[in-house]
Enzyme design. Structure first.
Site, short mmCIF file in Angstrom:
data_model
loop_
_atom_site.label_atom_id
_atom_site.label_comp_id
_atom_site.label_asym_id
_atom_site.label_seq_id
_atom_site.Cartn_x
_atom_site.Cartn_y
_atom_site.Cartn_z
N ASP A 102 39.51 -79.95 -13.09
CA ASP A 102 39.70 -79.12 -14.27
C ASP A 102 41.20 -78.96 -14.50
O ASP A 102 41.90 -78.43 -13.65
CB ASP A 102 39.04 -77.76 -14.01
CG ASP A 102 38.67 -77.03 -15.28
OD1 ASP A 102 39.40 -77.15 -16.27
OD2 ASP A 102 37.64 -76.32 -15.27
N ASP A 203 40.97 -78.01 -20.11
CA ASP A 203 40.74 -76.64 -20.53
C ASP A 203 41.43 -76.34 -21.87
O ASP A 203 42.59 -76.73 -22.06
CB ASP A 203 41.32 -75.72 -19.43
CG ASP A 203 40.97 -74.27 -19.63
OD1 ASP A 203 39.78 -73.94 -19.60
OD2 ASP A 203 41.90 -73.44 -19.81
N GLU A 245 37.77 -79.65 -23.72
CA GLU A 245 37.14 -78.41 -24.16
C GLU A 245 37.77 -77.98 -25.47
O GLU A 245 38.98 -77.77 -25.55
CB GLU A 245 37.32 -77.29 -23.12
CG GLU A 245 36.54 -76.05 -23.51
CD GLU A 245 37.03 -74.75 -22.88
OE1 GLU A 245 36.22 -73.84 -22.71
OE2 GLU A 245 38.24 -74.63 -22.58
N HIS A 319 30.54 -71.96 -16.93
CA HIS A 319 31.00 -70.76 -16.21
C HIS A 319 31.44 -69.64 -17.14
O HIS A 319 31.80 -68.57 -16.67
CB HIS A 319 32.14 -71.15 -15.27
CG HIS A 319 33.34 -71.63 -16.04
ND1 HIS A 319 33.33 -72.82 -16.75
CD2 HIS A 319 34.56 -71.09 -16.24
CE1 HIS A 319 34.50 -72.97 -17.34
NE2 HIS A 319 35.26 -71.94 -17.04
N ASP A 320 31.47 -69.90 -18.44
CA ASP A 320 31.85 -68.87 -19.41
C ASP A 320 30.65 -68.34 -20.19
O ASP A 320 30.80 -67.44 -21.02
CB ASP A 320 32.84 -69.44 -20.43
CG ASP A 320 34.18 -69.84 -19.82
OD1 ASP A 320 34.58 -69.23 -18.81
OD2 ASP A 320 34.82 -70.75 -20.37
#
Ligand code: TEU
Ligand code: CA
Length: 546
Positions: A102, A203, A245, A319-320
């Site tokens: 990431d 990200d 993302e 994860h969000d």
């Protein structure tokens, strides 16, 4: 079945996302770690996934669970060492699993040496690595807000300047206009590529080319210029999977990110569908019921627009986000059926599916009694901000139960022993109480489990090219209960048909397909009736021309 060798490998791949803090603890400190991931690689191999995206494990003060990096070229001691990371890459490779790192390139931690230098003086060589504006204390350069609450500007009295941060105060934004910053980043990426990393998730990559003076955060004018440069200098030198993302992507923009010519990334990870159950123009905490027909339209539009011109990620969870079975399924009576239905609807589409840890078990949201049990900076800040604004506490908790990122961050449920087999110590965040019923050990033994259903879906994608290349067509667009579509390639046609509700639904589609083969079905028995049972889902396949 013939495979099209001209297709890049990641178009047939399934990715599994690990949130390392909550996956497996190996040393009893209550925090998941790299050795823990290594211990569970055989589990992942059994599931059949091709790559693992791991949320950040770099050195970090953990203000935002690792999305605040203080050293890109080291592992945080909480997770292990660089040697552990090398071992993970090696062990994963043995099992044909690629490791996706990431990359957080929009900002660093305020404890990164670059920022510590940058703050020393206006003429420090690192000053221009970040985004500064002159000003006066208390008079912000403009009224831009940060994602985790408060203004996007933080005053540094020694410099009499503000720095810009789109996320927490401890996450200063990098200045991508500075070619030195870009060079440092590219060298760091190449360094990880040399260590054998199989890909990168980028990200909030749509936010790097900001122009704060014009209020521009995402999709800045120079964004795609920067991405093409980065790709040319780094990713294109290897056979990587790269996923950007991008909350602010439209299909048009996504075609740039995921252009089949490979000039930017392999694929885009966009969220349009995941924002449908919030009130338009408001925040995710401002809940509304899922508008089902809009969900179908939204997913269908992305399927159609990117066909042969781009590539999407398919996901319900990360994860969000809250747990999908609690969010759009039923985590009570029909937990098993609805988790499978959601999986079938998602995995039948075109794109690369992402499974977030525990989703393959049908793990559910949590309802912690007190805000003190929550760990996520976004959740905790929201709680205090809304209390101050005069919201009722009960209403705030209701939003948190529905949308807190901690729903996804409770420890992975491995078995029915203490703390679900996640740790022998005290977990950093509480385990969901339902781990005695919902856990990997039980589901691996049960042929009817959500786990087995996911495993089968992954297998089907490998066996039938129509999953990767079939053209999508939405059926029954106005139906308020049924989600149905076909996928068609040169030889085959596949039907995905699902009842998205807990009530029986009229639908004669599967009946018309009575000579087709059943690839997967979440109920026992026939699929030919004209009523679909609660959350019933089936995938059928037939030769074309019928
Ligand atoms: O998330 C991007 C992002 O925009 C989120 O902050 C999102 O708005 C929020 O989670 C919705 O609830 C990425 C990471 O996935 C996230 O974990 C990080 O906190 C964030 O970037 C900052 O790096
Ligand atoms: Ca540990």
């Amino acid at each position: 079945m013939k495979k099209d060798n001209s297709r890049p490998w990641w178009k047939d791949a399934v990715v599994y996302q690990i949130y390392p803090k909550s996956f497996q603890d190996s040393n009893g400190d209550g925090i998941g770690d790299i050795r823990g991931i290594i211990q569970r690689l055989d589990y992942l191999r059994d599931l059949g996934i091709d790559a693992v995206w791991i949320s950040p494990m770099y050195r970090s003060p953990q203000a935002d669970n690792g999305y605040d990096i203080s050293d890109y070229c080291d592992i945080d001691p909480m997770f292990g060492t660089l040697a552990d990371m090398d071992e993970l890459i090696r062990q994963a490779k043995k099992r044909k699993i690629r490791i996706i790192m990431d990359l957080v390139l929009n900002h660093t931690s305020d404890e990164h040496p670059w920022f510590i230098e940058a703050k020393k003086s206006r003429d420090n060589p690192y000053h221009d690595y970040y985004v500064w504006r002159d000003g006066e204390e208390g008079v912000y350069p403009n009224d831009m807000k940060a994602s985790f609450g408060g203004p996007a500007w933080e005053w540094v009295p020694e410099l009499k300047q503000y720095y810009f941060h789109q996320f927490a105060v401890k996450q200063p934004d990098l200045n991508w206009e500075n070619p030195k910053v870009r060079r440092e980043i590219y060298d760091m990426i190449l360094w990880w590529m040399d260590r054998g990393v199989g890909g990168f998730r980028l990200d909030v990559i749509d936010q790097i080319a900001k122009e704060p003076d014009r209020g521009i955060t995402n999709n800045g004018p120079r964004l795609h210029e920067f991405l093409r440069e980065m790709s040319r200098e780094t990713f294109r030198k290897g056979d990587l999977i790269t996923v950007g993302e991008a909350w602010g992507a439209t299909p048009e923009i996504a075609k740039l990110y995921s252009n089949p010519d490979g000039s930017e990334f392999s694929m885009v990870f966009q969220f349009e569908h995941s924002m449908l159950d919030q009130q338009p123009g408001k925040e995710k905490w401002d809940l509304r019921p899922l508008p089902f027909i809009e969900l179908k339209q939204c997913l269908a539009r992305w399927q159609t627009e990117l066909y042969q011109t781009g590539w999407n990620s398919l996901f319900w969870d990360n994860h969000d986000l809250p747990r999908i079975v609690s969010r759009w399924g039923d985590d009570g009576t029909y937990r098993n059926e609805s988790a499978k239905m959601l999986a079938a609807v998602l995995h039948g589409m075109q794109g690369t599916p992402y499974i977030y840890q525990g989703e393959e078990l049908g793990m559910t949201n949590v309802t912690f009694e007190s805000i003190g049990d929550y760990r996520d900076i976004e959740t905790v800040n929201l709680y205090h901000e809304r209390l101050e604004k005069g919201y009722e506490e009960a209403d705030i908790m209701k939003s948190i139960y529905a949308k807190s990122r901690d729903n996804a961050r409770t420890p992975m449920q491995w078995d029915d022993s203490a703390h679900a087999g996640f740790t022998s110590g005290t977990p950093w965040i509480a385990v969901n109480e339902n781990y005695r019923q919902i856990n990997a050990e039980a589901e691996r033994k049960d042929p009817d489990s959500v786990y087995q259903f996911y495993k089968k879906l992954i297998r089907l994608r490998k066996d039938y090219p129509v999953f990767a290349d079939g053209k999508f067509e939405l059926l029954l667009p106005e139906d308020g209960q049924i989600f149905a579509y076909t996928r068609t390639d040169e030889d085959m046609q596949m039907l995905v048909c699902a009842n998205f509700t807990g009530e029986p639904a009229k639908c004669s589609l599967p009946g018309k397909w009575k000579d087709a083969g059943t690839l997967i079905h979440n109920y026992e028995g026939d699929v030919c009736g004209d009523t679909m049972r609660p959350y019933e889902a089936v995938i059928l396949l037939q030769k074309r021309g019928k």
